[in-house]
Design a protein around this motif. Structure first.
Motif, PDB file in Angstrom:
ATOM      1  N   GLN A  92      37.801  41.333  33.668  1.00  9.22           N
ATOM      2  CA  GLN A  92      36.948  40.139  33.684  1.00  9.22           C
ATOM      3  C   GLN A  92      36.109  40.054  34.951  1.00  9.22           C
ATOM      4  O   GLN A  92      34.904  39.769  34.909  1.00  9.22           O
ATOM      5  CB  GLN A  92      37.810  38.879  33.588  1.00  9.22           C
ATOM      6  N   GLY A 112      32.103  40.198  35.301  1.00  9.17           N
ATOM      7  CA  GLY A 112      31.378  39.141  35.989  1.00  9.17           C
ATOM      8  C   GLY A 112      30.467  39.700  37.071  1.00  9.17           C
ATOM      9  O   GLY A 112      29.304  39.318  37.189  1.00  9.17           O
ATOM     10  N   TYR A 113      31.015  40.641  37.827  1.00  9.87           N
ATOM     11  CA  TYR A 113      30.264  41.224  38.931  1.00  9.87           C
ATOM     12  C   TYR A 113      29.067  42.027  38.418  1.00  9.87           C
ATOM     13  O   TYR A 113      27.951  41.887  38.910  1.00  9.87           O
ATOM     14  CB  TYR A 113      31.198  42.109  39.763  1.00  9.87           C
ATOM     15  N   MET A 120      35.078  35.191  42.618  1.00 13.79           N
ATOM     16  CA  MET A 120      35.841  35.201  41.375  1.00 13.79           C
ATOM     17  C   MET A 120      37.093  36.046  41.579  1.00 13.79           C
ATOM     18  O   MET A 120      37.066  37.045  42.302  1.00 13.79           O
ATOM     19  CB  MET A 120      34.963  35.849  40.304  1.00 13.79           C
ATOM     20  N   ASP A 134      27.555  41.778  35.516  1.00 13.24           N
ATOM     21  CA  ASP A 134      26.574  40.862  34.927  1.00 13.24           C
ATOM     22  C   ASP A 134      25.696  40.261  36.011  1.00 13.24           C
ATOM     23  O   ASP A 134      24.476  40.172  35.884  1.00 13.24           O
ATOM     24  CB  ASP A 134      27.290  39.710  34.190  1.00 13.24           C
ATOM     25  N   HIS A 135      26.368  39.887  37.092  1.00 15.64           N
ATOM     26  CA  HIS A 135      25.668  39.253  38.207  1.00 15.64           C
ATOM     27  C   HIS A 135      24.642  40.216  38.809  1.00 15.64           C
ATOM     28  O   HIS A 135      23.507  39.848  39.101  1.00 15.64           O
ATOM     29  CB  HIS A 135      26.687  38.829  39.258  1.00 15.64           C
TER      30      HIS A 135
END
Lengths: 277, 272
Positions: free
Chosen positions: B234, B238-239, B228, B241-242
């Motif tokens: 953002q 994303g990271y 990403m 959350d992952h």
């Protein structure tokens, strides 16, 4: 392929030059650091070697020192040292250049710079030693009535040619040593053989007057570039005459071949240095 | 720079050899007719990104994701096997501070040596010398051999030199984790100042806090591939959350992985 913006080329070159000067200074400054005699060691080593060889050859073997012509010198010490100083430069310069890339592994893995400056700085640093030693030898020659200074421009040409000759081999060995660490050890054997294949402790005439050394062997002997370098130094610092044009020709060709080949090998191998180290 | 982008990375792949048995001598090589037993490992696979001039860019991802490899490709230390990296302008890389310091030489001599290694001309160094020493805060010890420096002093001097190169592109790899709090704050200020003067900064970091505060945009790498990229907040979200998702997936002893329908399609199990 990795593209390099052309405007950085010129900047790279200027940076490499400044780095080369600084690395050479680093080697020079740190070479004799923490030794009491310091730079005097540069003189003590060849003098000690000279005394030992002189004792062995003059008193033990009873060798007659060759007559310098036209200088009229007949002194084994001067004869020996005029061949020994350039040899020491080759030997120390090559040893340092061969180890230079591996020794600076930390730097190569962390910073980008023109890698070829590492062997170059090693060679230049030992070249500094040679210049100092030849300077002292020149002064010593004055004391015995030999005005060597007339030939110093010729000497400078010889020194520069030998420097490029040594640098070419140093680049090649320094790069190969990253892949095969045997090179360092192999070099020491090669140097031993090379020492006796070069007229340092004996004059070239000894080889040519030897009936057992015939045509093809003589050709092989003359293919050794150091024969010509040694002859040139001896002409200037023992015979006190300018080396012959053919000697200059041989030296220039050796330097050119050595540099071309050395740079070619180094360029081929340098891209992977950071991974291999 | 006429170009809008400071760094252009195009389809870069880099493979390494993992040696199981390595032949580093000629004898072994001749006997076994190879340089060793190895398998190939793609540290970077088809990564493309562009970094605009005067922006700051963070590279994030777990250990072994290829962040540092990418940074080293930008720094020209590694040459990619495929693709190209174009960097417009001069580069200074802070991969290790004080790399190339000679222990027997004084701090002063090492400033000039290290400066030359980083590509600063001696004229420029002469001009900036006082500034470099002042920033490092070790004026009193500048003529002492660096082997007598504490590790903090060592790093501070190395940092001061690297930061004063005034590069167009500054590459930083986790070096800010060293030094005391006061020095770290000074470093952060210096980065802001550099950014203001048009310098592009690329940072590899595990500290999301730092990437968040320092970077405009970021890229998230996983197993050598770009997962990403975009605005820093953002990508960081994303990271994170992952990572959280991964922990959930692995923590309550998961059922035998179903080869037909993987539970989490995105979270790639490391390829052997």
């Amino acid at each position: 392929m990795n593209k390099v913006a052309s405007n950085t080329r010129a900047k790279d070159f200027a940076a490499a030059r400044s780095l080369l000067i600084n690395l050479t200074l680093r080697e020079n400054r740190s070479k004799y650091k923490r030794s009491t005699l310091g730079w005097a060691w540069s003189m003590v080593n060849p003098l000690a070697t000279m005394l030992i060889f002189t004792f062995v050859f003059l008193y033990v073997f009873g060798v007659d020192p060759p007559l310098g012509s036209p200088s009229g010198l007949k002194n084994f010490g001067f004869f020996l040292i005029s061949g020994l100083l350039p040899w020491n430069f080759l030997s120390a310069g090559l040893t340092a250049a061969t180890g230079s890339v591996v020794a600076n592994a930390g730097l190569i893995k962390k910073v980008y710079f023109t890698r070829a400056v590492l062997p170059a700085a090693s060679v230049l640093s030992w070249n500094t030693n040679l210049l100092i030693e030849l300077g002292v030898l020149s002064v010593a020659l004055i004391f015995v009535g030999q005005f060597v200074f007339v030939y110093l421009p010729a000497a400078l040409v010889v020194i520069v040619l030998q420097m490029f000759f040594v640098l070419g081999i140093g680049l090649c060995l320094g790069a190969l040593n990253v892949y095969f660490r045997d090179i360092e050890h192999f070099l020491q054997i090669l140097l031993l053989l090379w020492f006796y294949a070069t007229p340092i402790i004996y004059p070239t005439s000894l080889v040519f007057s030897n009936p057992r050394i015939t045509g093809p062997l003589k050709t092989v002997y003359l293919l050794n570039p150091m024969v010509h370098f040694s002859e040139a130094y001896r002409d200037i610092f023992y015979n006190l005459r300018s080396p012959s044009p053919s000697t200059f020709f041989y030296m220039a060709v050796s330097a050119l071949i050595s540099m071309t080949f050395g740079l070619w090998v180094f360029r081929k191998l340098e891209a992977k240095f950071a991974e291999e180290l | 720079m006429s170009d809008q982008n400071a760094v252009i990375v195009e389809n870069v792949s880099k493979k390494f050899r993992i040696y199981h048995e390595r032949n580093q001598s000629i004898k072994q090589m001749v006997l076994r007719r190879s340089r060793g037993v190895y398998e190939e490992f793609w540290a970077l696979k088809d990564v493309s990104l562009t970094i605009p001039v005067a922006s700051s860019y963070g590279l994030i991802g777990e250990n072994g994701s290829g962040k540092s490899t990418l940074l080293k490709c930008m720094a020209k230390i590694l040459v990619p096997d495929e693709g190209s990296v174009v960097v417009n302008g001069s580069i200074s890389a802070l991969l290790e501070l004080g790399a190339g310091f000679h222990p027997e030489l004084s701090g002063r001599e090492n400033v000039f040596l290290n400066g030359a290694i980083l590509g600063i001309s001696s004229k420029e160094l002469n001009r900036k010398f006082d500034e470099i020493v002042a920033f490092s805060g070790i004026e009193r010890f500048i003529d002492t051999p660096v082997k007598n420096y504490s590790s903090g002093m060592y790093v501070r001097l190395g940092f001061s030199i690297a930061i004063n190169v005034s590069p167009d592109v500054l590459l930083v790899d986790e070096v800010l984790a060293v030094g005391d709090a006061e020095f770290q704050m000074r470093c952060a200020d210096k980065f802001t100042e550099l950014k203001g003067s048009g310098c592009t900064i690329v940072v590899v970091s595990h500290s999301m806090e730092m990437v968040q505060s320092l970077c405009d945009s970021a890229a998230w790498l996983e197993h050598g591939s770009l997962k990403m990229s975009g605005p820093a907040d953002q990508v960081i979200r994303g990271y994170l959350d992952h990572v959280a998702h991964n922990r959930e997936a692995t923590a309550p002893a998961p059922a035998a992985p179903d080869p037909v329908a993987p539970i989490v399609p995105d979270t790639a199990v490391p390829a052997p």
